[in-house]
Design a protein around this motif. Structure first.
Motif, PDB file in Angstrom:
ATOM      1  N   SER A 149       8.438 -22.799   4.231  1.00  0.00           N
ATOM      2  CA  SER A 149       7.906 -22.906   5.422  1.00  0.00           C
ATOM      3  C   SER A 149       6.731 -23.811   5.597  1.00  0.00           C
ATOM      4  O   SER A 149       5.887 -23.577   4.861  1.00  0.00           O
ATOM      5  N   ASP A 150       6.637 -24.792   6.735  1.00  0.00           N
ATOM      6  CA  ASP A 150       5.395 -25.403   6.836  1.00  0.00           C
ATOM      7  C   ASP A 150       4.549 -24.911   8.019  1.00  0.00           C
ATOM      8  O   ASP A 150       3.522 -25.521   8.295  1.00  0.00           O
ATOM      9  N   ALA A 151       4.696 -23.608   8.143  1.00  0.00           N
ATOM     10  CA  ALA A 151       3.747 -22.808   9.177  1.00  0.00           C
ATOM     11  C   ALA A 151       2.391 -22.843   8.667  1.00  0.00           C
ATOM     12  O   ALA A 151       2.228 -22.622   7.663  1.00  0.00           O
ATOM     13  N   GLU A 152       1.521 -23.016   9.791  1.00  0.00           N
ATOM     14  CA  GLU A 152       0.238 -22.779   9.469  1.00  0.00           C
ATOM     15  C   GLU A 152      -0.470 -21.586  10.489  1.00  0.00           C
ATOM     16  O   GLU A 152       0.077 -21.359  11.589  1.00  0.00           O
ATOM     17  N   ILE A 153      -1.467 -20.992   9.935  1.00  0.00           N
ATOM     18  CA  ILE A 153      -2.055 -20.081  10.616  1.00  0.00           C
ATOM     19  C   ILE A 153      -3.402 -20.248  10.903  1.00  0.00           C
ATOM     20  O   ILE A 153      -4.234 -20.792  10.466  1.00  0.00           O
ATOM     21  N   THR A 154      -3.790 -19.926  12.041  1.00  0.00           N
ATOM     22  CA  THR A 154      -5.088 -19.879  12.800  1.00  0.00           C
ATOM     23  C   THR A 154      -5.636 -18.538  13.091  1.00  0.00           C
ATOM     24  O   THR A 154      -5.018 -18.033  14.109  1.00  0.00           O
ATOM     25  N   SER A 155      -6.747 -18.209  12.619  1.00  0.00           N
ATOM     26  CA  SER A 155      -7.229 -16.709  13.011  1.00  0.00           C
ATOM     27  C   SER A 155      -8.178 -16.733  14.079  1.00  0.00           C
ATOM     28  O   SER A 155      -9.199 -17.686  14.230  1.00  0.00           O
ATOM     29  N   TYR A 156      -8.335 -15.585  14.933  1.00  0.00           N
ATOM     30  CA  TYR A 156      -9.191 -15.550  15.964  1.00  0.00           C
ATOM     31  C   TYR A 156      -9.677 -14.071  16.081  1.00  0.00           C
ATOM     32  O   TYR A 156      -8.875 -13.174  15.957  1.00  0.00           O
ATOM     33  N   PHE A 157     -11.035 -13.985  15.828  1.00  0.00           N
ATOM     34  CA  PHE A 157     -11.735 -12.648  15.692  1.00  0.00           C
ATOM     35  C   PHE A 157     -11.823 -12.240  17.171  1.00  0.00           C
ATOM     36  O   PHE A 157     -12.489 -12.867  17.992  1.00  0.00           O
TER      37      PHE A 157
END
Length: 231
Positions: A149-157
């Motif tokens: 998968s080429d999915a990318e993750i961005t996290s939010y605190f």
């Protein structure tokens, strides 16, 4: 799961050991278990010292790794058919425990990550426990690579939500997470990182049209599959 050898074994309920590093994770997964696999017997094992000690260090220590492995061995000795950890900050240690165990041992978010890949390449993750983020992001990238998968993750605190949860203010906890979700733009899916956040899902969905996934339901379905197929 060991092979069934007699009538008593064949009638025995499957037993899942749920291992927690914080007590706020207990209710979400026990509620999911009762709803999704009521035939299973769940036992909760709480070791709050892990959460306290994890907040004091950037990396998993050898001591914490040994404690995770020892907890898994305790669950095996308690005749569990599978183990599900509910804290997101111990991924590498849980991998070690799984490699050494004779029963399935799962990290809390691996099933949720698999489900997320089916929603698109832009994955947003909201978290409330800072030590969990880096390890979860690494697990996500490893899982994406493994599955092509080429999915990318961005996290939010979401600041203040965990403190509200621990103080028993679920309404504020849920609202803070929902308000964080409202600031997210361009995501295909939103993940609520920790088990303790699952109760916020309905509130989050009021603030966004983006699909929302939580850990307990996806994890419970996967540990059931592994136990029933002896994987």
């Amino acid at each position: 799961m060991p092979p069934l050898t007699n009538a008593d074994d064949m009638n025995r309920q499957p037993r899942i050991a749920l291992i927690h590093a914080t007590r706020v994770a207990i209710d979400p997964i026990e509620t999911a278990a009762k709803a999704l696999w009521p035939e299973a017997e769940t036992i909760s094992i709480l070791e709050e010292g892990l959460s306290v000690d994890r907040q004091k260090t950037r990396e998993l220590s050898g001591d914490m790794l040994r404690r995770i492995v020892d907890l898994t061995r305790y669950a095996e000795a308690s005749e569990a058919d599978g183990v599900l950890f509910t804290c997101s900050a111990f991924g590498a240690a849980i991998d070690r425990a799984n490699a050494e165990a004779c029963i399935p041992v799962m990290k809390p978010n691996e099933a949720m990550f698999d489900a997320a890949f089916g929603h698109g390449g832009r994955v947003a993750m909201i978290y409330t426990f800072p030590p969990a983020a880096a390890g979860m992001e690494e697990e996500f990238r490893d899982a994406a690579k493994e599955r092509g998968s080429d999915a990318e993750i961005t996290s939010y605190f979401c600041d203040g939500a965990l403190e509200a949860k621990r103080a028993g203010d679920d309404a504020r906890h849920n609202l803070l997470i929902a308000q964080t979700a409202r600031t997210i733009e361009g995501a295909d899916i939103i993940l609520l990182a920790q088990f303790s956040m699952a109760g916020a899902a309905d509130e989050v969905r009021k603030f966004t049209s983006v699909p929302v996934l939580t850990s307990p339901e996806t994890a419970l379905a996967e540990i059931r599959r592994r136990i029933e197929t002896n994987q």
